[in-house]
Design an enzyme around this catalytic site. Structure first.
Site, mmCIF file in Angstrom:
data_model
loop_
_atom_site.group_PDB
_atom_site.id
_atom_site.type_symbol
_atom_site.label_atom_id
_atom_site.label_comp_id
_atom_site.label_asym_id
_atom_site.label_seq_id
_atom_site.Cartn_x
_atom_site.Cartn_y
_atom_site.Cartn_z
ATOM 1 N N TRP A 357 5.761 -46.777 58.031
ATOM 2 C CA TRP A 357 6.798 -46.267 58.935
ATOM 3 C C TRP A 357 8.067 -47.101 58.825
ATOM 4 C CZ3 TRP A 357 8.071 -48.110 64.316
ATOM 5 C CH2 TRP A 357 7.702 -49.441 64.522
ATOM 6 N N ASP A 358 7.952 -48.271 58.194
ATOM 7 C CA ASP A 358 9.088 -49.169 58.010
ATOM 8 C C ASP A 358 10.292 -48.428 57.423
ATOM 9 O OD1 ASP A 358 6.611 -50.508 58.078
ATOM 10 O OD2 ASP A 358 7.417 -52.266 57.073
ATOM 11 N N GLU A 488 0.610 -54.608 67.042
ATOM 12 C CA GLU A 488 -0.771 -54.539 66.533
ATOM 13 C C GLU A 488 -1.696 -55.561 67.176
ATOM 14 O OE1 GLU A 488 -0.008 -54.811 62.357
ATOM 15 O OE2 GLU A 488 0.290 -52.650 62.165
ATOM 16 N N LYS A 601 2.952 -58.943 69.262
ATOM 17 C CA LYS A 601 3.293 -59.262 67.873
ATOM 18 C C LYS A 601 4.733 -58.870 67.553
ATOM 19 C CE LYS A 601 1.812 -58.133 63.172
ATOM 20 N NZ LYS A 601 1.161 -57.122 62.341
ATOM 21 N N GLN A 602 5.116 -57.684 68.000
ATOM 22 C CA GLN A 602 6.425 -57.174 67.601
ATOM 23 C C GLN A 602 6.952 -56.198 68.636
ATOM 24 O OE1 GLN A 602 4.157 -55.085 64.366
ATOM 25 N NE2 GLN A 602 6.064 -53.968 64.205
HETATM 26 C C1 BGC Z 1 3.591 -54.507 61.039
HETATM 27 C C2 BGC Z 1 3.745 -53.017 60.867
HETATM 28 C C3 BGC Z 1 4.371 -52.762 59.531
HETATM 29 C C4 BGC Z 1 3.599 -53.446 58.417
HETATM 30 C C5 BGC Z 1 4.306 -53.346 57.088
HETATM 31 C C6 BGC Z 1 2.789 -55.089 59.896
HETATM 32 O O1 BGC Z 1 2.689 -56.475 60.036
HETATM 33 O O2 BGC Z 1 2.927 -54.793 62.236
HETATM 34 O O3 BGC Z 1 4.557 -52.487 61.880
HETATM 35 O O4 BGC Z 1 4.421 -51.390 59.292
HETATM 36 O O5 BGC Z 1 3.472 -54.814 58.699
HETATM 37 O O6 BGC Z 1 5.560 -53.956 57.131
#
Ligand code: BGC
Length: 775
Positions: A357-358, A488, A601-602
């Protein structure tokens, strides 16, 4: 954090050789040209710790999954970007002794990635066990102008000896992926051919049967009074080489030129690929190193002309942003809708080179604003082309009637990741894909896209949301159970605020798009309705009902949007209470502890606030920012940029600046202690966003570009360009003014500090900071 590079606005400079930083440097100094790329491995033998990496765009291997307990719905394979044939190898022997920087005494060493020109240079001075001292100067590039060509010039100078130098230039297709699940080779040899100074190997990937043909051509130039042998070739399975011996003399240069052509069956017929690789190689050799380099640097100049951000007064920030822009341009050039942007680009194996999804959530805005519109169009079209597969992915999980669940991780449209609770349940990616269509159309005004492609995708995604929610009698609302949000560090949660929000936004946008298509092109609408078996009355009614009755968790007392049901049951702590020695927590804590903790985490709720900012007043944004920023550990590279944009939005420029440095120098300073695996390419687009959407406050509202520029204390000024529809704008922000140059022929309407401005073609406007209001 490990900062071992010199600060310079245009170059990355690593001085002095350190084995400890070698793998990290191999990542940071990586090269790419959209079609192929490679880590900054040494050409000559290196017996120390290294991660060898050459990658060809779109070429992958479906490596059979390894899991302990197989469950229905798991994908069969995890796609791997393939470590491709290594063409850079040039081994050097002085007398009988191999040049190897892990063994020799290194007297001086310097490597420079020149981002302006797109070249990697390396100089070393070593003393071998024999006492012979050698100086070398190497430059290599992967041509932007001729994207199937790479070139190396390797210059040797004997410092204190006369002796034989043996140069063996090779091409090795006997390579493995470090992350292979079953330690297998992924390539078979189709053919090899070597005579004299040039040769070819055609290698075929197992299972996917892509062919890659690599050709190499090596020549050696010596000074008048030195002798060089005729080239001697050697071959064995998956390997070819050319060897020269030189009677080298003290102080006399020996120059090696090596050219490579790298062709894949994505662009060439398998029957003729070798003949075509030969043509490309001959043309490169005839053009010569200097002219190839000139064309390459001219193309880079053109890329910088549109995508550079110039920061005055802060070289650290300047180097950071250029590094990010450089890597993005190296990874994706946008001429092929089958290609996409892997989180590590061409710099490592992690994340399998696949699409996440990035791309939609982070990368699209960069390409929208800095490239011709076709580049961004190819990124959205990529998902349209995979719609059927997304519907099949949905079917595998039990969804019906054309509901599409796009994969979280993909190469060809199929899901190829199997971390069930983490990645698989991140259904929010469907929302990002819908939102990208909206972003694309809003920026380019290419409404035809909605008619031809966009609406079909939106209908399929909306059908998914309809089936993914259920009506809770207890709450008298729709709920969405068992998902993972962008954060996550929480899995399988109920009512993730972000996911519920983007789901109803998608339904709403689909309704509006249906209206638009119906009004604009009734025939196209009718034919799409037939194609998708669209039951307008029932489906629209259901979607509206969900929009009106969706449940969103909110803390009534504080007004904070809650990440998911039950978030406040967790022991509430803030990141400043964490022992720095325990960070990053994912390298120190058990998964069980991470899941139970309140640490995020984000960006998750803040990701939603970022996308739908216009819905909330400043007080609401600030309340949520303060709450979540103090609980976010930013252990995803995608996090700090979103927080930086929101911090700037609420006027907290110092906090925005700190977050900006975090995102822009994430890899250069190795904040998360993992750069040796490769770079965080997709988050680099987030860094760009934190300047343009953060400090400059760029938005699009009612078809107008909006800016609310602010400037961090440390910066004297910053400037950038934006392509918006038919116009090209250059914007300079200083401490006291904003200067806008309309570099196109059409006039542009803008809102600056909420005041309307019309700037005619080829004119400039200067606005004093303080005139107008900040919102
Ligand atoms: C992130 C995801 C991301 C993936 C690839 C993961 O660490 O939590 O949001 O899509 O990395 O960049």
């Amino acid at each position: 954090m490990n900062q071992f590079l010199k600060i310079d606005p245009w170059c990355l400079i690593g001085e002095g050789f350190s084995k400890e930083n070698h793998r990290a440097s191999e990542s940071i100094f990586s090269l790419g040209n959209g079609r192929f790329g490679q880590r900054a491995n040494f050409e000559e033998t290196y017996s120390g710790e290294t991660l060898q990496g050459n990658y060809v765009a779109g070429i992958y291997y479906p490596d059979k999954t390894r899991v302990g307990w197989w469950k229905n719905g798991y994908p069969e394979y995890f796609a791997k970007v393939l470590n491709a044939p290594n063409w850079i190898g040039i081994n050097i022997k002085i007398g009988n002794e191999e040049v190897d920087l892990a063994v020799s005494r290194v007297i001086s060493f310097k490597r420079v990635l020149n981002m302006k020109e797109g070249t990697l240079k390396r100089d070393y001075h070593i003393e071998l066990n024999s006492g012979n001292q050698l100086k070398a100067s190497i430059i290599r590039f992967l041509s932007m102008a001729d994207p199937e060509v790479g070139a190396i010039r390797y210059t040797l100078t004997p410092v204190n000896f006369d002796d034989t130098i043996t140069v063996t230039s090779y091409l090795d297709a006997g390579i493995k992926n470090a992350d292979a699940n079953y330690d297998e080779y992924f390539w078979d040899e189709v053919s090899r051919d070597i005579s004299g100074k040039s040769g070819f190997i055609v290698a075929r990937t197992r299972k996917t049967e892509f062919d890659v043909c690599v050709g190499i051509d090596t020549s050696v130039l010596v000074s008048d009074n030195c002798n060089v042998s005729i080239p001697e070739s050697h071959e064995e399975e998956k390997f070819i080489s050319t060897t020269y011996t030189v009677d080298a003399r003290q102080g006399k240069k020996v120059i090696i030129y090596k050219y490579a052509s790298v062709l894949s069956s994505l662009y060439h017929s398998k029957n003729t690929i070798q003949a075509e690789a030969k043509k490309v190689l001959i043309h490169a050799v005839e053009t010569g190193f200097d002219r190839l380099l000139k064309a390459h640097t001219e193309l880079w100049a053109d890329k910088w002309e549109h995508s550079d951000i110039v920061i005055e007064g802060d070289d650290k920030a300047q180097q950071g942003i250029r590094f990010n822009i450089f890597q993005l341009n190296q990874t994706y050039t946008g001429d092929d809708e089958r290609l996409n942007i892997g989180p590590k680009g061409f710099t490592g194996e992690k994340y399998g080179g696949s699409t996440y999804w990035d791309t939609e959530a982070y990368c699209l805005p960069f390409f929208l604003c800095t490239s011709p519109w076709k580049v961004a169009r190819n990124l959205v079209l990529y998902r349209y082309k995979q719609l059927q597969k997304a519907i099949e992915n949905g079917e595998k999980l039990g969804f019906t009637e054309g509901a599409a669940l796009y994969p979280m991780v993909t190469m060809n449209g199929e899901e190829c990741h199997n971390e069930w609770e983490i990645t698989f349940e991140e259904v929010h990616r469907n929302g990002a894909i819908a939102h990208a269509i909206y972003n694309y159309v809003k920026h380019t005004d290419d409404k035809q896209y909605l008619i031809e492609y966009g609406l079909e995708v939106l209908i399929a995604i909306s059908r998914f949301w309809k089936q993914r929610v259920n009506f809770s009698k207890a709450r008298n609302k729709y709920v969405m159970l068992g998902v993972t949000g962008p954060n996550e560090y929480e899995n399988n949660v109920n009512n993730n605020w972000y996911t519920n929000t983007i789901a109803t936004w998608t339904l709403n946008y689909t309704l509006r798009t249906i209206e638009f298509v119906k009004e604009t092109d009734r025939t196209a609408y009718d034919s799409l309705a037939r194609k998708t078996n669209f039951n307008e009355k029932v489906e629209l009614r259901d979607w509206k009902d969900i929009i009106e009755n969706m449940y969103y968790p909110v803390d009534k007392e504080t007004g904070v949007f809650l990440q998911q049901d039950g978030y406040l049951d967790k022991e509430q702590m803030t990141t400043d209470e964490l022992d720095p020695a325990q960070r990053p927590i994912n390298q120190h804590w058990s998964w069980d502890r991470i899941l139970r903790s309140c640490f995020i985490k984000q960006a998750d709720v803040l990701q939603g606030i970022y996308l739908f900012e216009y819905r909330y007043d400043t007080a609401t944004i600030k309340r949520n920012f303060d709450f979540y920023e103090s609980r976010t550990v930013h252990e995803s590279s995608l996090s700090s940029c979103v927080h930086a944009i929101i911090a700037a939005r609420i006027g907290e420029i110092d906090r925005a600046y700190k977050l900006y440095l975090n995102t822009s120098r994430l890899d250069l300073d190795d904040y998360n202690n993992e750069v040796d695996e490769g770079l965080h390419i997709t988050s680099m687009a987030g860094t760009w966003m934190s300047v343009i959407e953060g400090f400059a406050g760029k938005r699009i509202r009612n078809n107008k570009l909006v800016f609310n520029p602010r400037i961090p204390d440390k910066w004297k000024s910053y400037s950038f360009k934006i392509i918006f529809r038919d116009s090209l704008l250059k914007i300079i922000v200083t401490k006291d003014s904003v200067i806008l140059f309309n570099e196109s022929d059409v006039s542009v309407q803008l809102l600056i500090f909420e005041n309307n401005h019309v700037i005619s073609g080829n004119t400039e406007t200067k606005i004093k900071i303080g005139e107008g209001v900040y919102t």
